[in-house]
Design a protein around this motif. Sequence first.
Motif, mmCIF file in Angstrom:
data_model
loop_
_atom_site.group_PDB
_atom_site.id
_atom_site.type_symbol
_atom_site.label_atom_id
_atom_site.label_comp_id
_atom_site.label_asym_id
_atom_site.label_seq_id
_atom_site.Cartn_x
_atom_site.Cartn_y
_atom_site.Cartn_z
ATOM 1 N N THR A 292 0.825 -1.197 0.000
ATOM 2 C CA THR A 292 0.000 0.000 0.000
ATOM 3 C C THR A 292 0.862 1.251 0.000
ATOM 4 O O THR A 292 0.393 2.328 -0.279
ATOM 5 C CB THR A 292 -0.940 0.005 1.229
ATOM 6 N N GLY A 293 2.110 1.111 0.298
ATOM 7 C CA GLY A 293 3.018 2.252 0.411
ATOM 8 C C GLY A 293 3.676 2.168 1.754
ATOM 9 O O GLY A 293 3.192 2.699 2.726
ATOM 10 N N TYR A 294 4.759 1.427 1.790
ATOM 11 C CA TYR A 294 5.298 0.982 3.059
ATOM 12 C C TYR A 294 5.962 2.061 3.875
ATOM 13 O O TYR A 294 6.365 1.822 4.994
ATOM 14 C CB TYR A 294 6.250 -0.198 2.853
ATOM 15 N N VAL A 295 6.094 3.255 3.390
ATOM 16 C CA VAL A 295 6.610 4.338 4.211
ATOM 17 C C VAL A 295 5.471 5.324 4.413
ATOM 18 O O VAL A 295 4.891 5.820 3.462
ATOM 19 C CB VAL A 295 7.823 5.015 3.558
ATOM 20 N N ARG B 72 11.168 6.338 0.158
ATOM 21 C CA ARG B 72 10.942 4.912 -0.040
ATOM 22 C C ARG B 72 12.249 4.175 -0.273
ATOM 23 O O ARG B 72 13.088 4.641 -1.008
ATOM 24 C CB ARG B 72 10.029 4.740 -1.232
ATOM 25 N N GLY B 73 12.371 3.042 0.310
ATOM 26 C CA GLY B 73 13.414 2.059 0.104
ATOM 27 C C GLY B 73 14.809 2.602 -0.063
ATOM 28 O O GLY B 73 14.997 3.763 -0.237
ATOM 29 N N LEU C 279 7.971 -10.634 -1.329
ATOM 30 C CA LEU C 279 8.976 -9.570 -1.362
ATOM 31 C C LEU C 279 9.919 -9.723 -2.550
ATOM 32 O O LEU C 279 10.385 -8.719 -3.097
ATOM 33 C CB LEU C 279 9.742 -9.512 -0.043
ATOM 34 N N GLU C 280 10.214 -10.946 -2.963
ATOM 35 C CA GLU C 280 11.036 -11.143 -4.168
ATOM 36 C C GLU C 280 10.336 -10.524 -5.374
ATOM 37 O O GLU C 280 10.969 -9.852 -6.192
ATOM 38 C CB GLU C 280 11.293 -12.627 -4.400
ATOM 39 N N HIS D 216 10.153 -3.336 -8.308
ATOM 40 C CA HIS D 216 10.483 -2.048 -7.672
ATOM 41 C C HIS D 216 11.963 -2.031 -7.280
ATOM 42 O O HIS D 216 12.290 -1.959 -6.089
ATOM 43 C CB HIS D 216 9.614 -1.825 -6.431
ATOM 44 N N PRO D 217 12.885 -2.087 -8.240
ATOM 45 C CA PRO D 217 14.308 -2.190 -7.902
ATOM 46 C C PRO D 217 14.843 -1.011 -7.095
ATOM 47 O O PRO D 217 15.821 -1.172 -6.350
ATOM 48 C CB PRO D 217 14.995 -2.297 -9.258
ATOM 49 N N GLY D 218 14.226 0.134 -7.176
ATOM 50 C CA GLY D 218 14.661 1.285 -6.400
ATOM 51 C C GLY D 218 14.075 1.334 -5.007
ATOM 52 O O GLY D 218 14.389 2.233 -4.228
#
Length: 142
Positions: A19-22, A36-37, A55-56, A62-64
Amino acid sequence: MRWIRAAGRGLLVAAVVLTGYVASDTPADGAHGAGRGPLTLATAGDLTGYLGPLLEGWNRTHPGEKVTLVELPDSADETHAQMTTDLRGGGRSRFDVLNIDVAWTSEFAAAGWISPLDRGRFPLHSFLPPVVDTATYDGRLY
Protein backbone atom coordinates in the motif's frame (compact mmCIF):
# COMPACT_ATOMS: atom_id res chain seq x y z
CA MET A 1 -3.27 -22.59 14.53
CA ARG A 2 0.31 -21.30 14.47
CA TRP A 3 0.37 -21.20 10.66
CA ILE A 4 -2.89 -19.20 10.62
CA ARG A 5 -1.34 -16.56 12.86
CA ALA A 6 1.79 -16.49 10.69
CA ALA A 7 -0.30 -16.19 7.53
CA GLY A 8 -2.21 -13.29 9.07
CA ARG A 9 1.05 -11.55 9.91
CA GLY A 10 2.27 -12.08 6.36
CA LEU A 11 -0.91 -10.66 4.88
CA LEU A 12 -0.82 -7.61 7.11
CA VAL A 13 2.82 -6.94 6.28
CA ALA A 14 2.05 -7.41 2.59
CA ALA A 15 -0.77 -4.87 2.87
CA VAL A 16 1.53 -2.33 4.48
CA VAL A 17 4.37 -2.95 2.02
CA LEU A 18 2.21 -2.91 -1.08
CA THR A 19 0.00 0.00 0.00
CA GLY A 20 3.02 2.25 0.41
CA TYR A 21 5.30 0.98 3.06
CA VAL A 22 6.61 4.34 4.21
CA ALA A 23 3.97 6.40 5.97
CA SER A 24 5.59 9.74 5.29
CA ASP A 25 8.66 11.39 3.86
CA THR A 26 9.98 11.85 7.38
CA PRO A 27 11.58 8.68 8.70
CA ALA A 28 11.21 7.46 12.25
CA ASP A 29 14.29 7.70 14.42
CA GLY A 30 16.69 5.04 13.24
CA ALA A 31 15.32 4.80 9.74
CA HIS A 32 17.89 4.56 6.98
CA GLY A 33 16.53 7.44 4.94
CA ALA A 34 13.59 9.54 3.91
CA GLY A 35 11.07 8.42 1.35
CA ARG A 36 10.94 4.91 -0.04
CA GLY A 37 13.41 2.06 0.10
CA PRO A 38 15.69 0.39 0.42
CA LEU A 39 14.25 -0.99 3.64
CA THR A 40 14.91 -3.83 6.04
CA LEU A 41 11.81 -5.69 7.24
CA ALA A 42 12.19 -7.69 10.46
CA THR A 43 9.70 -10.43 11.24
CA ALA A 44 9.46 -13.67 13.14
CA GLY A 45 10.15 -16.69 10.98
CA ASP A 46 7.89 -16.86 7.91
CA LEU A 47 6.35 -20.25 8.70
CA THR A 48 4.06 -20.13 5.68
CA GLY A 49 6.74 -19.33 3.10
CA TYR A 50 4.45 -16.59 1.83
CA LEU A 51 6.37 -13.44 2.65
CA GLY A 52 9.72 -14.28 0.99
CA PRO A 53 8.29 -14.82 -2.51
CA LEU A 54 6.01 -11.81 -2.11
CA LEU A 55 8.98 -9.57 -1.36
CA GLU A 56 11.04 -11.14 -4.17
CA GLY A 57 8.26 -10.14 -6.58
CA TRP A 58 8.13 -6.66 -5.07
CA ASN A 59 11.90 -6.27 -5.41
CA ARG A 60 11.82 -7.38 -9.07
CA THR A 61 9.19 -4.82 -9.99
CA HIS A 62 10.48 -2.05 -7.67
CA PRO A 63 14.31 -2.19 -7.90
CA GLY A 64 14.66 1.29 -6.40
CA GLU A 65 12.53 0.35 -3.39
CA LYS A 66 14.15 -2.93 -2.39
CA VAL A 67 13.01 -4.62 0.80
CA THR A 68 15.39 -6.98 2.59
CA LEU A 69 13.70 -9.56 4.79
CA VAL A 70 15.32 -10.38 8.13
CA GLU A 71 13.73 -13.44 9.71
CA LEU A 72 14.08 -13.57 13.46
CA PRO A 73 13.34 -16.69 15.55
CA ASP A 74 9.90 -18.32 15.28
CA SER A 75 9.34 -17.81 19.01
CA ALA A 76 7.48 -14.59 19.80
CA ASP A 77 9.48 -14.17 23.01
CA GLU A 78 12.79 -14.49 21.18
CA THR A 79 11.68 -12.16 18.39
CA HIS A 80 10.53 -9.59 20.95
CA ALA A 81 13.84 -9.86 22.79
CA GLN A 82 15.89 -9.33 19.62
CA MET A 83 13.79 -6.38 18.48
CA THR A 84 13.79 -4.63 21.85
CA THR A 85 17.51 -5.19 22.32
CA ASP A 86 18.16 -3.63 18.92
CA LEU A 87 15.82 -0.70 19.55
CA ARG A 88 17.09 0.01 23.05
CA GLY A 89 20.63 0.27 21.68
CA GLY A 90 20.20 4.01 21.35
CA GLY A 91 21.75 4.25 17.90
CA ARG A 92 20.36 3.61 14.48
CA SER A 93 18.29 0.44 14.39
CA ARG A 94 19.19 -2.21 11.85
CA PHE A 95 15.46 -2.57 11.09
CA ASP A 96 13.28 -0.06 9.23
CA VAL A 97 9.97 -1.93 9.34
CA LEU A 98 8.94 -4.23 12.17
CA ASN A 99 6.32 -6.93 11.83
CA ILE A 100 5.30 -6.94 15.47
CA ASP A 101 2.87 -9.00 17.48
CA VAL A 102 -0.34 -7.09 18.21
CA ALA A 103 0.43 -7.33 21.93
CA TRP A 104 3.55 -5.17 21.41
CA THR A 105 1.92 -2.17 19.69
CA SER A 106 1.44 -0.11 22.85
CA GLU A 107 4.92 -0.93 24.20
CA PHE A 108 6.69 -0.06 20.95
CA ALA A 109 4.59 3.07 20.33
CA ALA A 110 5.00 4.39 23.89
CA ALA A 111 8.77 3.91 23.62
CA GLY A 112 8.84 5.81 20.32
CA TRP A 113 10.20 2.79 18.44
CA ILE A 114 7.45 2.80 15.82
CA SER A 115 5.89 5.73 13.98
CA PRO A 116 2.19 6.42 13.58
CA LEU A 117 0.66 5.90 10.15
CA ASP A 118 -1.74 8.15 8.27
CA ARG A 119 -5.10 6.36 8.53
CA GLY A 120 -6.14 7.78 5.16
CA ARG A 121 -3.46 5.76 3.34
CA PHE A 122 -5.02 2.41 4.22
CA PRO A 123 -8.40 0.82 3.43
CA LEU A 124 -9.23 0.39 7.11
CA HIS A 125 -12.90 -0.21 6.29
CA SER A 126 -11.72 -3.49 4.72
CA PHE A 127 -10.41 -4.77 8.05
CA LEU A 128 -12.36 -6.00 11.02
CA PRO A 129 -12.54 -3.21 13.64
CA PRO A 130 -10.86 -5.35 16.35
CA VAL A 131 -7.89 -5.86 14.00
CA VAL A 132 -7.54 -2.11 13.51
CA ASP A 133 -7.90 -1.64 17.28
CA THR A 134 -4.88 -3.87 17.90
CA ALA A 135 -2.80 -1.55 15.71
CA THR A 136 -4.02 1.57 17.52
CA TYR A 137 -2.36 3.19 20.52
CA ASP A 138 -3.37 6.47 22.12
CA GLY A 139 -5.81 7.09 19.25
CA ARG A 140 -3.17 6.71 16.53
CA LEU A 141 -2.65 3.90 14.00
CA TYR A 142 0.71 2.10 14.05
